[in-house]
Write a protein that holds these residues in place. Structure first.
Motif, PDB file in Angstrom:
ATOM      1  N   UNK A   1      38.665  49.801  56.339  1.00 54.53           N
ATOM      2  CA  UNK A   1      37.591  49.058  55.677  1.00 54.53           C
ATOM      3  C   UNK A   1      37.466  49.394  54.187  1.00 54.53           C
ATOM      4  N   UNK A   2      38.140  50.434  53.720  1.00 49.84           N
ATOM      5  CA  UNK A   2      38.082  50.780  52.301  1.00 49.84           C
ATOM      6  C   UNK A   2      39.061  49.967  51.457  1.00 49.84           C
ATOM      7  N   UNK A   3      39.914  49.190  52.083  1.00 55.72           N
ATOM      8  CA  UNK A   3      40.974  48.534  51.320  1.00 55.72           C
ATOM      9  C   UNK A   3      40.420  47.481  50.360  1.00 55.72           C
ATOM     10  N   UNK A   4      39.370  46.772  50.758  1.00 53.57           N
ATOM     11  CA  UNK A   4      38.821  45.750  49.860  1.00 53.57           C
ATOM     12  C   UNK A   4      38.086  46.385  48.685  1.00 53.57           C
ATOM     13  N   UNK A   5      37.482  47.547  48.910  1.00 54.20           N
ATOM     14  CA  UNK A   5      36.862  48.270  47.805  1.00 54.20           C
ATOM     15  C   UNK A   5      37.931  48.732  46.815  1.00 54.20           C
ATOM     16  N   UNK A   6      39.025  49.289  47.325  1.00 58.11           N
ATOM     17  CA  UNK A   6      40.116  49.731  46.452  1.00 58.11           C
ATOM     18  C   UNK A   6      40.735  48.536  45.729  1.00 58.11           C
ATOM     19  N   UNK A   7      40.868  47.422  46.447  1.00 59.17           N
ATOM     20  CA  UNK A   7      41.417  46.207  45.845  1.00 59.17           C
ATOM     21  C   UNK A   7      40.532  45.728  44.687  1.00 59.17           C
ATOM     22  N   UNK A   8      39.219  45.746  44.886  1.00 53.85           N
ATOM     23  CA  UNK A   8      38.302  45.348  43.818  1.00 53.85           C
ATOM     24  C   UNK A   8      38.369  46.284  42.628  1.00 53.85           C
ATOM     25  N   UNK A   9      38.473  47.589  42.886  1.00 48.49           N
ATOM     26  CA  UNK A   9      38.571  48.557  41.789  1.00 48.49           C
ATOM     27  C   UNK A   9      39.853  48.331  40.990  1.00 48.49           C
ATOM     28  N   UNK A  10      40.949  48.053  41.693  1.00 47.22           N
ATOM     29  CA  UNK A  10      42.210  47.779  41.000  1.00 47.22           C
ATOM     30  C   UNK A  10      42.092  46.553  40.101  1.00 47.22           C
ATOM     31  N   UNK A  11      41.403  45.517  40.583  1.00 43.98           N
ATOM     32  CA  UNK A  11      41.214  44.314  39.768  1.00 43.98           C
ATOM     33  C   UNK A  11      40.413  44.618  38.512  1.00 43.98           C
ATOM     34  N   UNK A  12      39.344  45.405  38.657  1.00 45.25           N
ATOM     35  CA  UNK A  12      38.521  45.756  37.500  1.00 45.25           C
ATOM     36  C   UNK A  12      39.330  46.581  36.500  1.00 45.25           C
ATOM     37  N   UNK A  13      40.123  47.517  36.992  1.00 38.83           N
ATOM     38  CA  UNK A  13      40.933  48.363  36.103  1.00 38.83           C
ATOM     39  C   UNK A  13      41.956  47.513  35.341  1.00 38.83           C
ATOM     40  N   UNK A  14      42.598  46.580  36.045  1.00 35.99           N
ATOM     41  CA  UNK A  14      43.602  45.737  35.388  1.00 35.99           C
ATOM     42  C   UNK A  14      42.957  44.894  34.298  1.00 35.99           C
ATOM     43  N   UNK A  15      41.796  44.295  34.575  1.00 34.48           N
ATOM     44  CA  UNK A  15      41.146  43.444  33.585  1.00 34.48           C
ATOM     45  C   UNK A  15      40.590  44.245  32.408  1.00 34.48           C
ATOM     46  N   UNK A  16      40.293  45.532  32.629  1.00 37.08           N
ATOM     47  CA  UNK A  16      39.821  46.357  31.522  1.00 37.08           C
ATOM     48  C   UNK A  16      40.952  46.714  30.563  1.00 37.08           C
ATOM     49  N   UNK A  17      42.101  47.051  31.128  1.00 39.17           N
ATOM     50  CA  UNK A  17      43.216  47.508  30.293  1.00 39.17           C
ATOM     51  C   UNK A  17      44.163  46.371  29.908  1.00 39.17           C
ATOM     52  N   UNK A  18      44.139  45.259  30.632  1.00 33.51           N
ATOM     53  CA  UNK A  18      44.969  44.104  30.306  1.00 33.51           C
ATOM     54  C   UNK A  18      44.104  42.849  30.342  1.00 33.51           C
TER      55      UNK A  18
END
Length: 399
Positions: A322-339
């Motif tokens: 159940x943590x995979x969607x949370x990790x997926x959302x965090x990855x999206x936020x990180x990508x949009x912050x740096x790229x």
């Protein structure tokens, strides 16, 4: 005086000015040009698609790969609408539903084979693009997004209440592609290797996505129509002032995007053999738009990377439960912050090409070639080059 000038203009030879520089030929190497590197990368990706079934032909891997390729097809279509033409569409999943339901109705209710349902799917998507895009594309920005969101929900609710679409239960038992007495479900054998039906269909989807989706959309973007789309995206008023029919450019982008989505919908209905209205919710429109923005709007390799990231990341993170969607959302936020412009924006330049200093072009050696065989005449107004009299221009060239 006026008569002499008139006579001089009539008798003066018309000459095009010679170029001041020799135009260098564009680089074509893999590591010396952007286009050469992208072509090599595309060939490598196609080879990887061809080799993957020999590495892992399990049903799970082939199913995930097929779904990822369908996402690529969808994102390439939305990239035409959003990335090239600059039209914010929040109801793009509606065309996906049209393609899936039309192919499902033609094959289950009317009894057509799947390959005959493909032209009907394309025609239905063109009609849907005209009906939905005709009245809405005169709007801009947020108003366009709200109206397209409404049309997407209208298509889903209509499919949920019609008897021919199966209502809330949807359509089941959609057949696979078959030609004569052979079907993709039968599979085949090559050199003693058995290829089951799901592997064969994987090859079919890979061919459609790579050849039709990626190459087709990329070639359209480089042509006259693609330049019109980009002009409308950058400044619609300026494009209209320059003579571009902005409404025709926008409706053509909308129709082409609808056809791409309809073909992806037909592939999805065949792949899953069943469809229902729950498969076409607004969440999927937002997910596809997120993939386009994440990869880089208007960039073919960027959109492919974004589609693969959005479709494969939840599966790769399945071990986290159940943590995979949370990790997926965090990855999206990180990508949009740096790229913020995307993983591979349309304006990206390869790092090793940035360090290459442009060389000044050499002076041309063919300046006097235009004068061969031309009789000597008195200098006239028509012989002036760059606002200088012909004699001054020739002295400047010889110097």
């Amino acid at each position: 005086m006026a008569r002499d000038l008139d006579l001089a203009l009539k008798n003066a030879p018309l000459r095009a000015p010679a170029p001041l520089f020799d135009r260098p030929r564009p680089a074509r190497g893999v590591f010396t040009s952007q286009s050469g590197f992208l072509r090599a990368l595309g060939v490598l990706a196609v080879l990887l698609l061809a080799v993957l079934p020999f590495l892992d032909a399990s049903r799970y891997t082939m199913s995930i790969a097929t779904s990822a390729l369908i996402y690529v097809m969808l994102c390439m279509g939305l990239n035409v609408v959003v990335g090239y033409a600059g039209l914010l569409d929040l109801g793009y999943i509606a065309f996906f539903a049209v393609g899936a339901y039309v192919s499902g109705i033609f094959t289950t209710v009317l009894g057509f084979p799947m390959w005959l349902a493909l032209p009907a799917t394309i025609v239905a998507c063109i009609v849907a693009g005209v009906i939905i895009g005709g009245p809405t594309l005169r709007l801009r920005s947020d108003y366009l997004a709200i109206v397209t969101l409404g049309f997407g929900e209208i298509i889903r609710i209509t499919a949920n209440n019609l008897e021919i679409t199966g209502g809330p239960s949807g359509i089941h038992g959609i057949p696979s592609w078959d030609f004569g007495g052979w079907s993709f479900d039968d599979g085949f054998a090559i050199g003693g290797l058995e290829f089951p039906g799901y592997v064969v269909f994987y090859y079919f989807v890979a061919t459609v996505v790579v050849v039709v989706g990626v190459i087709g959309a990329g070639r359209l973007a480089k042509g006259k129509l693609g330049r019109a789309w980009k002009a409308v995206r950058d400044d619609e008023d300026a494009a209209e002032a320059m003579g571009i029919n902005t409404y025709v450019a926008k409706i053509s982008a909308y129709i082409i995007g609808a056809v791409w989505a309809g073909m992806a919908g037909q592939l999805m209905s065949t792949h899953l053999s069943a469809i229902s209205p729950n498969s076409f919710q607004f969440l999927y429109s937002a997910l596809i738009l997120m993939a386009v923005v994440l990869g880089g709007m208007g960039s073919t390799p960027g959109v492919i990377i974004g589609a693969l990231f959005v479709s494969l990341a939840p599966e790769l993170l399945r071990d986290f439960a159940e943590w995979r969607y949370l990790i997926f959302g965090i990855l999206l936020v990180v990508v949009m912050l740096f790229r913020p412009a995307g993983l591979w924006p349309a304006t990206a330049v390869l790092p090793w090409l940035k360090r290459t200093r442009p060389q000044p072009p050499p002076f041309t050696s063919a300046v006097g070639a235009i004068d061969q065989g031309v009789p000597d005449v008195e200098p006239s107004v028509m012989e002036s080059v760059d606002g200088l009299p012909a004699t001054d221009a020739e002295e400047g060239r010889q110097a």
